[in-house]
Design a protein around this motif. Structure first.
Motif, mmCIF file in Angstrom:
data_model
loop_
_atom_site.group_PDB
_atom_site.id
_atom_site.type_symbol
_atom_site.label_atom_id
_atom_site.label_comp_id
_atom_site.label_asym_id
_atom_site.label_seq_id
_atom_site.Cartn_x
_atom_site.Cartn_y
_atom_site.Cartn_z
ATOM 1 N N VAL A 157 -5.159 -2.675 31.948
ATOM 2 C CA VAL A 157 -3.963 -2.036 31.385
ATOM 3 C C VAL A 157 -2.833 -3.058 31.239
ATOM 4 O O VAL A 157 -2.135 -3.102 30.223
ATOM 5 N N LEU A 158 -2.656 -3.902 32.253
ATOM 6 C CA LEU A 158 -1.607 -4.910 32.185
ATOM 7 C C LEU A 158 -1.867 -5.921 31.066
ATOM 8 O O LEU A 158 -0.939 -6.349 30.378
ATOM 9 N N VAL A 225 4.500 4.426 27.237
ATOM 10 C CA VAL A 225 3.287 4.040 26.516
ATOM 11 C C VAL A 225 2.150 4.985 26.877
ATOM 12 O O VAL A 225 2.046 5.470 28.003
ATOM 13 N N PHE A 226 1.275 5.259 25.901
ATOM 14 C CA PHE A 226 0.210 6.238 26.111
ATOM 15 C C PHE A 226 -1.182 5.671 25.812
ATOM 16 O O PHE A 226 -2.098 5.781 26.628
ATOM 17 N N ALA A 227 -1.344 5.050 24.649
ATOM 18 C CA ALA A 227 -2.681 4.662 24.195
ATOM 19 C C ALA A 227 -3.311 3.599 25.090
ATOM 20 O O ALA A 227 -4.514 3.649 25.363
ATOM 21 N N ILE A 228 -2.526 2.645 25.563
ATOM 22 C CA ILE A 228 -3.089 1.535 26.337
ATOM 23 C C ILE A 228 -3.688 2.007 27.660
ATOM 24 O O ILE A 228 -4.830 1.662 27.982
ATOM 25 N N PRO A 229 -2.980 2.793 28.481
ATOM 26 C CA PRO A 229 -3.607 3.270 29.733
ATOM 27 C C PRO A 229 -4.838 4.138 29.494
ATOM 28 O O PRO A 229 -5.759 4.135 30.305
ATOM 29 N N VAL A 230 -4.878 4.869 28.377
ATOM 30 C CA VAL A 230 -6.026 5.728 28.103
ATOM 31 C C VAL A 230 -7.224 4.906 27.664
ATOM 32 O O VAL A 230 -8.342 5.088 28.162
ATOM 33 N N LEU A 231 -7.026 3.976 26.723
ATOM 34 C CA LEU A 231 -8.142 3.215 26.174
ATOM 35 C C LEU A 231 -8.632 2.128 27.126
ATOM 36 O O LEU A 231 -9.835 1.914 27.258
ATOM 37 N N LEU A 232 -7.706 1.425 27.777
ATOM 38 C CA LEU A 232 -8.103 0.311 28.640
ATOM 39 C C LEU A 232 -8.199 0.712 30.106
ATOM 40 O O LEU A 232 -8.930 0.074 30.867
ATOM 41 N N LYS A 236 -7.173 6.821 34.232
ATOM 42 C CA LYS A 236 -7.263 7.087 35.671
ATOM 43 C C LYS A 236 -5.887 7.247 36.298
ATOM 44 O O LYS A 236 -5.680 8.096 37.158
ATOM 45 N N SER A 237 -4.947 6.418 35.888
ATOM 46 C CA SER A 237 -3.589 6.507 36.416
ATOM 47 C C SER A 237 -2.720 7.247 35.405
ATOM 48 O O SER A 237 -2.474 6.740 34.303
ATOM 49 N N ILE A 238 -2.293 8.439 35.753
ATOM 50 C CA ILE A 238 -1.467 9.229 34.843
ATOM 51 C C ILE A 238 -0.035 8.721 34.907
ATOM 52 O O ILE A 238 0.551 8.614 35.986
ATOM 53 N N ILE A 239 0.510 8.382 33.768
ATOM 54 C CA ILE A 239 1.903 7.976 33.664
ATOM 55 C C ILE A 239 2.624 8.946 32.731
ATOM 56 O O ILE A 239 2.029 9.922 32.258
ATOM 57 N N ILE A 240 3.875 8.678 32.465
ATOM 58 C CA ILE A 240 4.696 9.655 31.742
ATOM 59 C C ILE A 240 4.124 9.938 30.350
ATOM 60 O O ILE A 240 4.067 11.098 29.922
ATOM 61 N N GLY A 241 3.697 8.901 29.648
ATOM 62 C CA GLY A 241 3.154 9.109 28.311
ATOM 63 C C GLY A 241 1.931 10.003 28.323
ATOM 64 O O GLY A 241 1.799 10.931 27.504
#
Length: 287
Positions: A157-158, A225-232, A236-241
């Protein structure tokens, strides 16, 4: 006489009217709709019930949502620090060492961003996969014996966020470094200052507005941001997006999703106000 005085005002109003209409239609009106939805109720089928209620904001105070905001804040802060650590040396090289190649390097940084955002992030899915180019290269070099599982990790994700937001940090820093008078650095060397001393006493203070702008341009969008945590990251880690999308699409809880969006908007506004206040203070000290 009054008509002559009024003519420049009418001309200005006419010139500003297209931009004003677009801003009201595509910025202010949607924002007001989201705020109104966050204050509304919700029926059994997920529909909006008009009214005034702070129940959605009160629900965000539950312990289940606190880690989500903390994860978003932490991820945005780490990404901002990484972007600054890489962007500043890159901006310094382009500004002070690249010479006539500087415009070409800046354009080359923008070329990948002419491609759609989702396509670029999907390319990282291929690169970081078990059979991807990175694992293949590490195996060929003999560094690893079996493919690493990089997708679905915090590091993946980073990497994606660093790739996505690095130019947003390079360009404002470069814009602050480029106007610096090079004769000041030469005078510092003539007076016996080391490169480190001239950097901390001249270069960095003069580039501080660009650094502050880079923090703003990276930190604020990283929060939502939404797409990056979901795709990469595999979600697993739910963030605001992610939370906003799930509340709107999966749970059909529009008031609560709108409340989260409003909270994110408030955080962003506070960050912008802090930036403007710090910028005034820096400019006052320089003056």
């Amino acid at each position: 006489m009054d008509a002559i005085r009024r003519r420049p005002f009418l001309v200005t109003l006419l010139l500003l009217s297209p931009a004003t209409v677009l801003m009201v239609a595509f910025l202010i009106a949607p924002m007001l709709i989201v705020i109104a939805d966050s204050l509304s109720g919700r029926d059994a089928y997920g529909g909006i019930v008009p009214g005034f209620s702070l129940a959605s904001y009160a629900e965000l105070l539950q312990p289940i949502y606190i880690p989500i905001f903390w994860n978003s804040l932490q991820l945005a802060a780490v990404n901002t620090l990484l972007c600054l650590a890489i962007a500043y040396p890159v901006a310094c090289f382009i500004s002070f060492r690249a010479g006539r190649w500087a415009p070409i390097l800046l354009v080359l940084m923008l070329v990948p961003f002419w491609i759609d955002f989702l396509i670029r992030i999907s390319a990282w899915v291929v690169l970081l996969g078990r059979n991807g180019l990175i694992n293949a290269g590490l195996s060929w070099l003999g560094i690893i014996d079996e493919p690493l599982r990089m997708l679905g990790s915090y590091g993946a994700v980073l990497v994606g966020m660093l790739y996505a937001f690095l130019p947003a940090a390079v360009f404002p820093i470069y814009a602050a470094l480029n106007p610096i008078d090079r004769t000041w650095l030469e005078a510092a060397r003539d007076l016996g200052a080391s490169p480190t001393e001239s950097f901390w006493r001249i270069t960095f203070p003069l580039s501080l507005p660009g650094v502050m702008a880079a923090v703003l341009f990276v930190f604020v969008p990283s929060m939502g941001v939404f797409a990056i945590p979901v795709l990469l990251g595999g979600g697993k880690s739910i963030i605001i997006g992610n939370l906003i999308v799930q509340l709107f699409l999966d749970f059909r809880n529009v008031p609560l999703g709108s409340a989260v969006a409003v909270v994110l908007l408030v955080f962003s506004s506070i960050a912008i106000l802090l930036y403007m206040r710090l910028l005034r203070r820096v400019e006052a000290q320089r003056a």
